[in-house]
Design an enzyme around this catalytic site. Structure first.
Site, mmCIF file in Angstrom:
data_model
loop_
_atom_site.group_PDB
_atom_site.id
_atom_site.type_symbol
_atom_site.label_atom_id
_atom_site.label_comp_id
_atom_site.label_asym_id
_atom_site.label_seq_id
_atom_site.Cartn_x
_atom_site.Cartn_y
_atom_site.Cartn_z
ATOM 1 N N ASP A 88 -32.326 3.148 -8.801
ATOM 2 C CA ASP A 88 -31.498 3.656 -7.703
ATOM 3 C C ASP A 88 -31.545 5.177 -7.627
ATOM 4 O O ASP A 88 -31.067 5.772 -6.661
ATOM 5 C CB ASP A 88 -30.038 3.200 -7.866
ATOM 6 C CG ASP A 88 -29.765 1.886 -7.152
ATOM 7 O OD1 ASP A 88 -30.659 1.389 -6.455
ATOM 8 O OD2 ASP A 88 -28.647 1.358 -7.283
ATOM 9 N N GLY A 113 -25.490 -6.173 -0.763
ATOM 10 C CA GLY A 113 -26.416 -5.903 0.331
ATOM 11 C C GLY A 113 -27.172 -4.600 0.234
ATOM 12 O O GLY A 113 -27.685 -4.115 1.246
ATOM 13 N N GLY A 114 -27.254 -3.976 -0.956
ATOM 14 C CA GLY A 114 -27.995 -2.726 -1.073
ATOM 15 C C GLY A 114 -27.408 -1.642 -0.196
ATOM 16 O O GLY A 114 -26.197 -1.512 -0.051
ATOM 17 N N ARG A 158 -20.398 2.266 -13.516
ATOM 18 C CA ARG A 158 -21.800 2.436 -13.135
ATOM 19 C C ARG A 158 -22.638 2.746 -14.376
ATOM 20 O O ARG A 158 -22.177 3.435 -15.297
ATOM 21 C CB ARG A 158 -21.926 3.579 -12.129
ATOM 22 C CG ARG A 158 -23.330 3.834 -11.578
ATOM 23 C CD ARG A 158 -23.810 2.717 -10.718
ATOM 24 N NE ARG A 158 -24.911 3.140 -9.827
ATOM 25 C CZ ARG A 158 -25.719 2.293 -9.218
ATOM 26 N NH1 ARG A 158 -25.584 0.992 -9.399
ATOM 27 N NH2 ARG A 158 -26.676 2.745 -8.416
ATOM 28 N N GLU A 174 -28.662 -4.672 -9.788
ATOM 29 C CA GLU A 174 -29.496 -3.948 -8.823
ATOM 30 C C GLU A 174 -30.462 -4.867 -8.107
ATOM 31 O O GLU A 174 -30.073 -5.519 -7.159
ATOM 32 C CB GLU A 174 -30.229 -2.772 -9.469
ATOM 33 C CG GLU A 174 -30.457 -1.602 -8.516
ATOM 34 C CD GLU A 174 -31.719 -1.686 -7.687
ATOM 35 O OE1 GLU A 174 -32.587 -2.517 -7.966
ATOM 36 O OE2 GLU A 174 -31.847 -0.879 -6.755
ATOM 37 N N SER A 218 -25.061 4.855 -5.654
ATOM 38 C CA SER A 218 -24.926 3.457 -5.245
ATOM 39 C C SER A 218 -24.467 3.415 -3.797
ATOM 40 O O SER A 218 -24.104 4.437 -3.202
ATOM 41 C CB SER A 218 -23.904 2.765 -6.153
ATOM 42 O OG SER A 218 -23.541 1.499 -5.646
ATOM 43 N N THR A 269 -26.606 -7.936 -5.797
ATOM 44 C CA THR A 269 -25.210 -7.576 -6.041
ATOM 45 C C THR A 269 -24.252 -8.726 -5.698
ATOM 46 O O THR A 269 -24.639 -9.732 -5.104
ATOM 47 C CB THR A 269 -24.837 -6.297 -5.258
ATOM 48 O OG1 THR A 269 -25.832 -5.293 -5.514
ATOM 49 C CG2 THR A 269 -23.493 -5.754 -5.644
#
Length: 578
Positions: A438, A484-485, A113, A418, A462, A398
């Site tokens: 985020d 898909g967030g 990350r 993102e 995340s 993503t």
């Protein structure tokens, strides 16, 4: 095309529902084309790759056929995805990866990350009057760019599990970048639709013609700059990215942006580390489900939803019946209430992981679920003093891929820049992320600190949920995940329940219409028979929204007859193997 899917649903549901679901699968596959249709019956004896673009799948298979491991295939797959699907992921972004080593029966969780720069401050996304910026006000430009984690993650997983030489893994992506690739319909549509992609000259020159028209599907797109970057990484390793000229160009681009100049430094890049973390696992019926720990909330959320549903006889419910959808979305409400209150980067915030996944706690949460009445907006469980809750927008970008190699090793990896096309800033052939958005833009709420506030060196929360499934004896059962967030946990849970509770094969599971609840309205996928459930769910007190739910689920299931693969018909991927 969906013969197996139809047969399985027919056994589990009444004839009327089976016919409805067959129609739903046909609608989902209708935009897929021949390449995606070919993945519906994907079966392999030795190894398999399921990913979001056929060219990336080919790269992974090339490594597996050369005797490489799942780690080798993952690196080759990701490097090509960064070229042919740049809107979703790349070396300028971050990732989470689960790796199962069949030889040692060891499971590892790799955290790549992005991190906030040392000069980041909790108020960096506030306007001068103290109000939070709008999302796209903050996204476009340098301020949103975190230290990319993908190169260091890939290097670390190769160091521990690679079988082929590091440089060999870069060859497919370098070949494609030099020779060019045909722009896919999805990429072309996103280029044409994006309001910010032409903001910066280098990005505009790559995606648009000189007169400003967007490059179209089928046009050959070459990226010699990306090929040169990959040659440097292949020769030197990830240090070529985090130190030297590439790092200098990243910093200069971020700090020199005319729009939203950022705070990244050379030290931020050289200090970056991908972290090896302890995976999270929880029993679910006859299986063991394993996911990523924080800073992603996805692993906890998936396990909480399943842990709550463990208390209901979900296998007895018909797939996508009103009762099944109600139970799953109510469990998701409870998981998201806890997620929003407690989960952030555990290196900075105390996250009560053990308590959140305690079966006794989850049974108490399950007792709140009523079959005939919705909870509405659920409250978080009383675990400890909560940080303030502020919801942050997470766009549905993503990419995810799942790989099982000929040695029985497996990778489940989700990667991202993102938002679609990230910060819209391009350096040496790759896009830079906007992952810092985020974080919560508001550092305080109701006089309490927000757990996911911006802090120097911190990793933003995340929802990525790469998942591996094992049987009671510890044998590998499946690898799955999705983009898909913040809807990622919901998509992943749907596919897991479809495979494990309703005995659908991976292709049927990923094609199943989507439904998601994030402790608010229940989203039902537009264009599918799920919309017919809206009145009944509303009678139970649910607010319902019919909307596009474009997941990108990719799954591999280990079966007695071999490996079965599934590629989401909503995207352009395939599942292929030998």
């Amino acid at each position: 095309m969906f013969r197996r899917a139809f047969a399985q649903i027919f056994q589990a549901a009444p004839l009327q529902l089976a016919l409805i679901l067959l129609l739903a699968f046909s609608v989902a596959a209708g935009a897929g084309g021949a390449a995606r249709a070919a993945s519906a019956e994907a079966l392999a004896k030795r190894h398999m790759v399921a990913a979001a673009n056929p060219l990336a799948v080919d790269a992974g298979l090339e490594m597996l056929r050369a005797g490489g491991s799942a780690a080798d295939a993952a690196i080759a797959t990701q490097l090509v995805l960064g070229l042919v699907e740049p809107q979703s992921s790349g070396i300028g972004g971050g990732a989470f990866l689960l790796y199962y080593d069949a030889g040692t029966a060891n499971l590892e969780a790799y955290d790549g990350r992005e991190t906030a720069p040392a000069l980041a401050t909790p108020d960096m996304f506030l306007r001068a009057d103290g109000t939070p910026q709008d999302f796209f006000e903050a996204v476009v430009g340098g301020l949103s760019v975190g230290v990319p984690g993908v190169p260091r993650l890939l290097e670390e997983v190769h160091r521990r599990h690679g079988r082929l030489p590091w440089a060999r893994l870069f060859e497919p992506a370098i070949r494609l970048a030099d020779a060019g690739f045909a722009i896919s319909p999805r990429l072309a549509a996103l280029i044409a639709e994006d309001d910010y992609l032409a903001t910066f000259p280098e990005t505009a020159a790559y995606f648009f013609h000189p007169k400003g028209t967007p490059k179209a599907a089928g046009e050959i797109l070459k990226n010699p700059a990306y090929a040169a970057t990959l040659r440097g990484l292949a020769a030197v390793g990830a240090d070529a990215f985090y130190e030297g000229p590439i790092a200098a160009d990243i910093v200069a681009t971020v700090r020199g942006a005319e729009r939203n100049p950022g705070r990244l430094s050379r030290h931020d890049l050289s200090d970056y580390q991908a972290k090896l973390r302890v995976p999270l696992c929880l029993p679910y019926r006859a299986f063991q489900i394993c996911g990523m720990p924080p800073p992603t909330s996805g692993g906890i959320a998936v396990l909480q939803i399943l842990g709550i549903l463990e208390n209901f006889a979900l296998p007895e419910e018909a797939p996508l019946s009103e009762d099944a959808v109600h139970l799953i979305t109510e469990a998701s409400r409870l998981a998201f209430a806890d997620r929003n209150a407690y989960v952030a980067d555990a290196d900075f915030v105390e996250v009560p992981v053990a308590r959140l996944l305690d079966p006794t706690y989850l049974r108490k949460r399950a007792a709140l679920v009523g079959r005939d009445r919705s909870l509405g907006v659920a409250a978080p469980g009383e675990i400890k003093q909560k940080a303030a809750t502020v919801l942050q927008f997470e766009p549905p970008s993503t990419s995810h891929f799942s790989i099982v190699d000929g040695f029985g090793n497996a990778v489940s990896m989700t990667s991202s820049v993102e938002n679609t096309f990230g910060s819209r800033m391009m350096v040496r052939g790759f896009l830079l992320n906007n992952q810092l958005t985020d974080f919560s833009f508001e550092p305080m709420a109701k006089d309490q600190p927000v757990a996911n506030r911006v802090e120097a060196g911190k990793r933003p929360r995340s929802s990525m949920s790469p998942t591996l499934v094992f049987d009671a004896a510890g044998g590998l059962v499946a690898a799955v995940g999705s983009p898909g967030g913040s809807r990622i946990p919901g998509y992943t849970v749907k596919a897991l329940i479809a495979m494990l509770d309703w005995n659908l094969d991976p292709q049927a599971a990923v094609a199943l219409p989507n439904f998601v609840n994030r402790n608010g309205a229940t989203d039902l996928e537009a264009g599918t028979p799920l919309r017919a459930l809206a009145p009944a769910l509303e009678q139970r007190g649910q607010e319902v929204k019919i909307r596009e739910l474009v997941s990108g689920l990719h799954a591999v299931r280990v079966m007695p007859e071999g490996l079965l693969g599934g590629a989401d018909p909503r995207r352009e991927g395939v599942a292929l193997g030998d």
